[in-house]
Design a protein around this motif. Structure first.
Motif, PDB file in Angstrom:
ATOM      1  N   VAL A 100      28.362 -14.366 -21.045  1.00  0.00           N
ATOM      2  CA  VAL A 100      29.216 -14.004 -19.908  1.00  0.00           C
ATOM      3  C   VAL A 100      28.990 -14.901 -18.697  1.00  0.00           C
ATOM      4  O   VAL A 100      29.712 -14.765 -17.690  1.00  0.00           O
ATOM      5  CB  VAL A 100      29.006 -12.530 -19.499  1.00  0.00           C
ATOM      6  CG1 VAL A 100      29.220 -11.616 -20.697  1.00  0.00           C
ATOM      7  CG2 VAL A 100      27.652 -12.298 -18.859  1.00  0.00           C
ATOM      8  N   PHE A 141      31.479 -13.556 -15.678  1.00  0.00           N
ATOM      9  CA  PHE A 141      31.177 -12.240 -15.103  1.00  0.00           C
ATOM     10  C   PHE A 141      30.236 -12.402 -13.918  1.00  0.00           C
ATOM     11  O   PHE A 141      29.313 -13.219 -13.952  1.00  0.00           O
ATOM     12  CB  PHE A 141      30.498 -11.341 -16.129  1.00  0.00           C
ATOM     13  CG  PHE A 141      31.360 -10.894 -17.282  1.00  0.00           C
ATOM     14  CD1 PHE A 141      32.617 -11.444 -17.511  1.00  0.00           C
ATOM     15  CD2 PHE A 141      30.899  -9.923 -18.150  1.00  0.00           C
ATOM     16  CE1 PHE A 141      33.395 -11.040 -18.572  1.00  0.00           C
ATOM     17  CE2 PHE A 141      31.661  -9.490 -19.225  1.00  0.00           C
ATOM     18  CZ  PHE A 141      32.909 -10.061 -19.438  1.00  0.00           C
ATOM     19  N   MET A 170      34.728  -9.118 -13.967  1.00  0.00           N
ATOM     20  CA  MET A 170      34.876  -9.786 -15.260  1.00  0.00           C
ATOM     21  C   MET A 170      36.154 -10.606 -15.259  1.00  0.00           C
ATOM     22  O   MET A 170      37.258 -10.052 -15.161  1.00  0.00           O
ATOM     23  CB  MET A 170      34.914  -8.748 -16.383  1.00  0.00           C
ATOM     24  CG  MET A 170      33.714  -7.813 -16.386  1.00  0.00           C
ATOM     25  SD  MET A 170      33.686  -6.698 -17.800  1.00  0.00           S
ATOM     26  CE  MET A 170      35.139  -5.701 -17.469  1.00  0.00           C
ATOM     27  N   LEU A 220      38.571 -12.742 -19.523  1.00  0.00           N
ATOM     28  CA  LEU A 220      38.117 -11.843 -20.588  1.00  0.00           C
ATOM     29  C   LEU A 220      38.577 -12.323 -21.956  1.00  0.00           C
ATOM     30  O   LEU A 220      39.664 -12.914 -22.100  1.00  0.00           O
ATOM     31  CB  LEU A 220      38.618 -10.430 -20.322  1.00  0.00           C
ATOM     32  CG  LEU A 220      37.813  -9.675 -19.261  1.00  0.00           C
ATOM     33  CD1 LEU A 220      38.606  -8.512 -18.704  1.00  0.00           C
ATOM     34  CD2 LEU A 220      36.492  -9.189 -19.850  1.00  0.00           C
ATOM     35  N   ASP A 227      34.800  -9.429 -25.766  1.00  0.00           N
ATOM     36  CA  ASP A 227      34.228  -8.621 -24.682  1.00  0.00           C
ATOM     37  C   ASP A 227      34.559  -7.139 -24.847  1.00  0.00           C
ATOM     38  O   ASP A 227      34.068  -6.304 -24.077  1.00  0.00           O
ATOM     39  CB  ASP A 227      34.748  -9.099 -23.323  1.00  0.00           C
ATOM     40  CG  ASP A 227      34.288 -10.506 -22.977  1.00  0.00           C
ATOM     41  OD1 ASP A 227      35.122 -11.284 -22.458  1.00  0.00           O
ATOM     42  OD2 ASP A 227      33.109 -10.822 -23.221  1.00  0.00           O
TER      43      ASP A 227
END
Length: 115
Positions: free
Chosen positions: A63, A67, A82, A85, A89
């Motif tokens: 991530v 993120f 986030m 995406l 995920d």
């Protein structure tokens, strides 16, 4: 004792963004670690990102760059922004807190990313 309540999950398409929020029942400046874990169907729960009281962050390689975790001590909130995406995920995202050696978990919020 710390109660944690997540919000902000939902269904999005790949490439879109979501922001998860976690409300804590006590002053989070006294909580050593707060963060997010996730669990996909058939998989073990895994670390997404945690933030320590001094604001140092640890996040999963999967991530990084997408993120961002943050905390607002005044509001007793922790957030997970986030971006970009991906279908991988997709999971239930759990808010986590560690205080005085005890672990606390929220009920989880579902995030589903369609391709």
């Amino acid at each position: 004792q710390v109660q944690l309540v997540e919000s902000g999950g939902g269904l999005v398409q790949a490439g879109e963004s979501l922001r998860l929020s976690c409300a804590a029942s006590r002053f989070i400046f006294s909580i050593d670690i707060m963060g997010w874990y996730r669990q996909a169907p058939g998989k073990q729960r895994e670390l997404v990102a945690i933030i320590r009281r001094g604001d140092s962050v640890i996040s999963a390689d999967s991530v990084k760059g997408r993120f961002t975790i943050s905390r607002d001590n005044a509001k007793n909130m922790v957030y997970l922004q986030m971006n970009s995406l991906k279908p991988e995920d997709t999971a239930i995202y759990y808010c986590y807190a560690q205080a005085r050696g005890f672990d606390y978990w929220g009920q989880g919020t579902q995030v589903t990313v369609s391709s």
